[in-house]
Design a protein around this motif. Structure first.
Motif, PDB file in Angstrom:
ATOM      1  N   SER A  54       0.834  -1.208   0.000  1.00  0.00           N
ATOM      2  CA  SER A  54       0.000   0.000   0.000  1.00  0.00           C
ATOM      3  C   SER A  54       0.865   1.254   0.000  1.00  0.00           C
ATOM      4  CB  SER A  54      -0.925   0.023   1.217  1.00  0.00           C
ATOM      5  OG  SER A  54      -1.878  -0.986   1.137  1.00  0.00           O
ATOM      6  N   ASP A  58       1.080   4.162  -2.820  1.00  0.00           N
ATOM      7  CA  ASP A  58       0.943   5.586  -2.499  1.00  0.00           C
ATOM      8  C   ASP A  58       2.130   6.391  -3.017  1.00  0.00           C
ATOM      9  OD1 ASP A  58      -1.546   5.295  -1.329  1.00  0.00           O
ATOM     10  OD2 ASP A  58      -0.735   5.098   0.714  1.00  0.00           O
ATOM     11  N   ARG A  61       1.539   6.933  -6.621  1.00  0.00           N
ATOM     12  CA  ARG A  61       0.494   7.960  -6.772  1.00  0.00           C
ATOM     13  C   ARG A  61       1.076   9.367  -6.601  1.00  0.00           C
ATOM     14  NH1 ARG A  61      -4.729   6.208  -3.308  1.00  0.00           N
ATOM     15  NH2 ARG A  61      -5.599   8.005  -4.373  1.00  0.00           N
ATOM     16  N   ASN A  92      -7.528  -1.957  -9.238  1.00  0.00           N
ATOM     17  CA  ASN A  92      -7.651  -0.505  -9.309  1.00  0.00           C
ATOM     18  C   ASN A  92      -9.128  -0.214  -9.587  1.00  0.00           C
ATOM     19  OD1 ASN A  92      -7.873   2.148 -10.309  1.00  0.00           O
ATOM     20  ND2 ASN A  92      -5.770   2.109 -11.068  1.00  0.00           N
ATOM     21  N   ASN A 113     -13.291  -0.084  -0.221  1.00  0.00           N
ATOM     22  CA  ASN A 113     -12.389   1.008  -0.589  1.00  0.00           C
ATOM     23  C   ASN A 113     -12.979   1.802  -1.742  1.00  0.00           C
ATOM     24  OD1 ASN A 113      -9.943   0.171   1.063  1.00  0.00           O
ATOM     25  ND2 ASN A 113     -10.256  -1.671  -0.142  1.00  0.00           N
ATOM     26  N   THR A 114     -12.467   3.020  -1.916  1.00  0.00           N
ATOM     27  CA  THR A 114     -12.859   3.811  -3.088  1.00  0.00           C
ATOM     28  C   THR A 114     -11.695   3.990  -4.047  1.00  0.00           C
ATOM     29  OG1 THR A 114     -12.350   5.874  -1.924  1.00  0.00           O
ATOM     30  CG2 THR A 114     -14.631   5.080  -1.823  1.00  0.00           C
ATOM     31  N   ASP A 115     -10.481   3.624  -3.616  1.00  0.00           N
ATOM     32  CA  ASP A 115      -9.318   3.795  -4.478  1.00  0.00           C
ATOM     33  C   ASP A 115      -8.851   2.479  -5.104  1.00  0.00           C
ATOM     34  OD1 ASP A 115      -8.469   2.807  -2.035  1.00  0.00           O
ATOM     35  OD2 ASP A 115      -6.930   4.338  -1.713  1.00  0.00           O
ATOM     36  N   ASP A 117      -8.448  -2.106  -4.206  1.00  0.00           N
ATOM     37  CA  ASP A 117      -8.536  -3.272  -3.331  1.00  0.00           C
ATOM     38  C   ASP A 117      -7.211  -4.013  -3.379  1.00  0.00           C
ATOM     39  OD1 ASP A 117     -11.162  -2.897  -2.514  1.00  0.00           O
ATOM     40  OD2 ASP A 117     -12.007  -4.169  -4.077  1.00  0.00           O
ATOM     41  N   ARG A 142      -7.343  -5.012   2.888  1.00  0.00           N
ATOM     42  CA  ARG A 142      -7.132  -3.579   3.097  1.00  0.00           C
ATOM     43  C   ARG A 142      -8.511  -2.959   2.939  1.00  0.00           C
ATOM     44  NH1 ARG A 142      -7.068   0.683  -0.330  1.00  0.00           N
ATOM     45  NH2 ARG A 142      -5.784   2.468   0.238  1.00  0.00           N
ATOM     46  N   ASN A 145      -9.934   2.544   2.678  1.00  0.00           N
ATOM     47  CA  ASN A 145      -8.833   3.225   1.978  1.00  0.00           C
ATOM     48  C   ASN A 145      -7.517   3.167   2.744  1.00  0.00           C
ATOM     49  OD1 ASN A 145     -10.515   3.774  -0.142  1.00  0.00           O
ATOM     50  ND2 ASN A 145     -10.901   5.889   0.447  1.00  0.00           N
ATOM     51  N   GLY A 146      -7.269   2.039   3.373  1.00  0.00           N
ATOM     52  CA  GLY A 146      -6.002   1.811   4.059  1.00  0.00           C
ATOM     53  C   GLY A 146      -6.053   2.051   5.560  1.00  0.00           C
TER      54      GLY A 146
END
Length: 155
Positions: A54, A58, A61, A92, A113-115, A117, A142, A145-146
């Motif tokens: 994760s 990030d 990102r 994603n 999650n929204t970002d 899995d 996860r 969102n983490g």
């Protein structure tokens, strides 16, 4: 009189059977406890791996204007297998699109999650979309969102 005063040499059958029963009882207690310890260690290792992956996602990102990688290979790292020897699962969510039913969901069928899995299928290697399903209870997920990484049954 000497016939009555024989010295005993070694164990008799009764003593040997008592020792074997005691060993069997100790073994029947120790083996399940050891197996539980091994499983808890594997869950902890999977939680650590998912946390590290994760963080790597990030970092990608941050370098790419908040673009989430399409797959884990895009991280440019050697991706470990989960502690049970299977690949970690990644999705994603934005790239998958709104009609995709592969999103992980909680017991109320809300997406975890929204970002993206990221999860392991756990000990049994089986999974199902919602965490309330029996097959998903041992998954290491996860979620939020983490904000949560742990067993599916604990979320």
């Amino acid at each position: 009189m000497q016939g009555f005063m024989r010295a005993s040499k070694g164990f008799g059958l009764l003593e040997l059977m008592v020792v074997l029963v005691i060993i069997g009882l100790l073994g029947s207690l120790a083996v399940p406890t050891y197996n539980q310890y091994v499983q808890r260690a594997k869950v902890s290792a999977a939680i650590g791996d998912i946390g590290q992956l994760s963080l790597a996602i990030d970092q990608v990102r941050l370098r790419n204007n908040d673009r989430i990688p399409v797959d884990l290979a895009e991280l440019g790292l050697e991706i470990p297998l989960d502690p049970w020897g299977r690949p970690y699962q990644f999705l994603n969510i934005a790239a998958a699109g709104p009609g995709n039913n592969d999103f992980r969901k909680d017991g109320k069928l809300n997406p975890l999650n929204t970002d993206f899995d990221l999860y392991s299928r756990g000990y049994d290697g089986d999974t199902s979309g919602p965490l309330s399903a029996q097959a998903s209870r041992d998954d290491i997920v996860r979620a939020a969102n983490g904000a949560f990484i742990g067993l599916g049954e604990d979320y």
